[in-house]
Each structure stands twice: as structure tokens, then as C-alpha cells.
Design an enzyme around this catalytic site. Structure first.
Site, short mmCIF file in Angstrom:
data_model
loop_
_atom_site.label_atom_id
_atom_site.label_comp_id
_atom_site.label_asym_id
_atom_site.label_seq_id
_atom_site.Cartn_x
_atom_site.Cartn_y
_atom_site.Cartn_z
CE LYS A 92 -2.20 -0.95 3.88
NZ LYS A 92 -1.56 -2.22 4.27
NE ARG A 138 -4.44 -1.50 9.80
CZ ARG A 138 -3.31 -0.83 9.59
NH1 ARG A 138 -3.28 0.23 8.84
NH2 ARG A 138 -2.18 -1.25 10.12
NE ARG A 152 7.39 -2.63 6.13
CZ ARG A 152 6.08 -2.46 6.24
NH1 ARG A 152 5.33 -2.23 5.18
NH2 ARG A 152 5.50 -2.53 7.41
NE ARG A 194 6.23 -0.34 10.29
CZ ARG A 194 5.01 -0.32 9.78
NH1 ARG A 194 4.80 0.24 8.60
NH2 ARG A 194 4.00 -0.89 10.41
NE ARG A 239 2.21 -4.81 11.53
CZ ARG A 239 3.30 -4.72 10.75
NH1 ARG A 239 4.40 -5.38 11.06
NH2 ARG A 239 3.29 -3.95 9.70
#
Ligand code: AMP
Length: 215
Positions: free
Chosen positions: A13, A88, A127, A160, A171
Site C-alpha cells: 500500500k 482498518r 522491509r 520498523r 498484525r
């Protein structure tokens, strides 16, 4: 144009949002980025959100809805915006619908990006983000030329704190239970453009643009 980018964590996203803001010259509204900044700045919002974020849980709806209410009042939102990571939950989507209705407007489209769960775990654990300009990298797929350094601005890259395997799994399960129902919610409003999120980001972007070309 008012857009929602919907998809599990790691679907791309943020990457697609960055390409869309260039093309459409609209602001990206990433609730995750706003919350991370608030945590860093130690604001009341950040203090309220931190425990949830560290555990991979959703921050309470009222905090998020208030944040959005304020953000879309800003001057740069006049021509539209791209929501990334919001809404969300169905409660957030309903609150957004009433907020937009009170402003005599509505969403134009919801781009739903689909990626298999195994691939998401691989993507999220590799990431890295630039501290300075926010550019995104992946240690295996799109590594920087020099390890730990952003190709674009020379800033240092970080991982992160919620991109570790246990929090990633949490998550993803939060996504399945609380966010995935939004696909049905927005399908009822005939807003959903479903895009396969695997492959080259540029090719995915072309599909997103194609899907948006007749909105
Ligand atoms: P993201 O950067 O979108 O993956 O978001 C990181 C974390 O911020 C999430 O795991 C949640 O804890 C929190 N968060 C971001 N957006 C929302 C939202 N719309 N509603 C509730 N929590 C959110």
C-alpha cells in the site's frame, strides 16, 4: 479524488501510495506514519497509541477517527487524498462515511491489493525504511546499493519495530479478523477495484491506474 488503499500489512500500500501521489498530486494519509511520528514526538496521541502498535494491535477507533477528522480539514486535502492504512475496521469505515457525508462528499474508489500470506511475511521481515525521506527497500528484492544507506538521499535505513515475526503474525491475524470485512463493506457500495499485488511494483501500479481510469 478520494481513495482508500486496502490490503494486509506488506501488500505494498505504501509503495503504491507513493506512486499515486506523484501521478495525481494528492496527499497520502497514512495513519501508521502519523502514529509513528506521534510516538517519536511523545505527543498524547503517540503515548496512547504506542502499546497497541508494539503489540501489533489496532489503536482504538476514536483516536484514529479524530486524527482523520483533523487531517482532512487541512488545505492540502482540498482536491482529495489517498488513505493508506485507514480505515482498518468497519466502525472506522462507517465513521468515515458519515464524516464525508457531512462534508457533502464521498469516496471515489477503494483499491484492494491482494497478496498471499506467506509472501507477506517474507516482505515484512525484509522491509527497511529511510529515516530521512521514507523511501522503502527490501533486503532481498530491492536492496540499497550500499547496505543500510538510502540510495535517494543518503539517510540511514531502519527496520520498523513491529516488523518482527511474532508481531507480523499478530498484525496479519488482526487484518483477517478486523480489516478484511471491509472488502464486503465497500463491495456493497460498488467501490472496490481488486488488484493482484504480486510482481513488479511498476506493473502493479499500471493495473491500479487502469482500474482508476474510469472512476
Ligand atoms: P501500518 O504502518 O499501517 O502498518 O500501521 C502500523 C500500526 O499502527 C498498526 O499495526 C496499528 O497498531 C496502528 N494503526 C495504523 N493505522 C491504524 C488504523 N487505521 N486503525 C487502528 N490502528 C492503526
Amino acid at each position: 479524488m478520494k481513495l482508500v488503499l486496502l490490503g494486509p500489512p506488506g501488500a505494498g500500500k505504501g509503495t503504491q501510495a507513493k506512486m499515486l501521489i506523484e501521478k495525481y498530486q494528492l496527499p497520502q494519509i497514512s495513519t501508521g506514519d502519523i502514529l509513528r511520528q506521534a510516538v517519536k514526538d511523545g505527543t498524547p496521541l503517540g503515548k496512547g497509541a504506542k502499546t497497541y502498535m508494539d503489540q501489533g494491535k489496532l489503536v482504538p477507533d476514536d483516536l484514529i477517527v479524530n486524527l482523520i477528522k483533523e487531517r482532512i480539514k487541512a488545505e492540502d486535502c482540498k482536491a482529495g487524498y489517498i488513505f493508506d492504512g485507514f480505515p482498518r475496521t468497519v466502525a472506522q469505515a462507517e465513521a468515515l462515511d458519515s464524516l464525508l457525508a457531512s462534508l457533502a462528499t464521498q469516496l471515489d474508489a477503494v483499491v484492494s491489493i491482494n497478496v498471499p500470506e506467506d509472501e507477506l511475511v517474507k516482505r515484512l521481515s525484509g522491509r527497511r525504511t529511510c529515516k530521512n525521506c521514507g523511501a522503502l527497500y527490501h533486503m532481498l528484492y530491492t536492496p540499497p546499493v550500499k547496505e543500510g544507506i538510502c540510495d535517494k538521499c543518503g539517510g540511514s535505513l531502519f527496520q520498523r519495530s513491529d516488523d518482527n515475526e511474532a508481531t507480523i503474525r499478530q498484525r496479519l491475524s488482526v487484518y483477517r479478523e478486523q480489516t478484511a470485512p471491509l472488502i464486503a463493506y465497500y463491495t456493497k457500495q460498488a467501490l472496490v477495484k481488486a488488484i493482484p499485488g504480486t510482481g513488479d511494483p511498476e506493473e502493479i501500479f499500471a493495473k491500479v491506474c487502469q482500474a482508476l481510469s474510469n472512476t
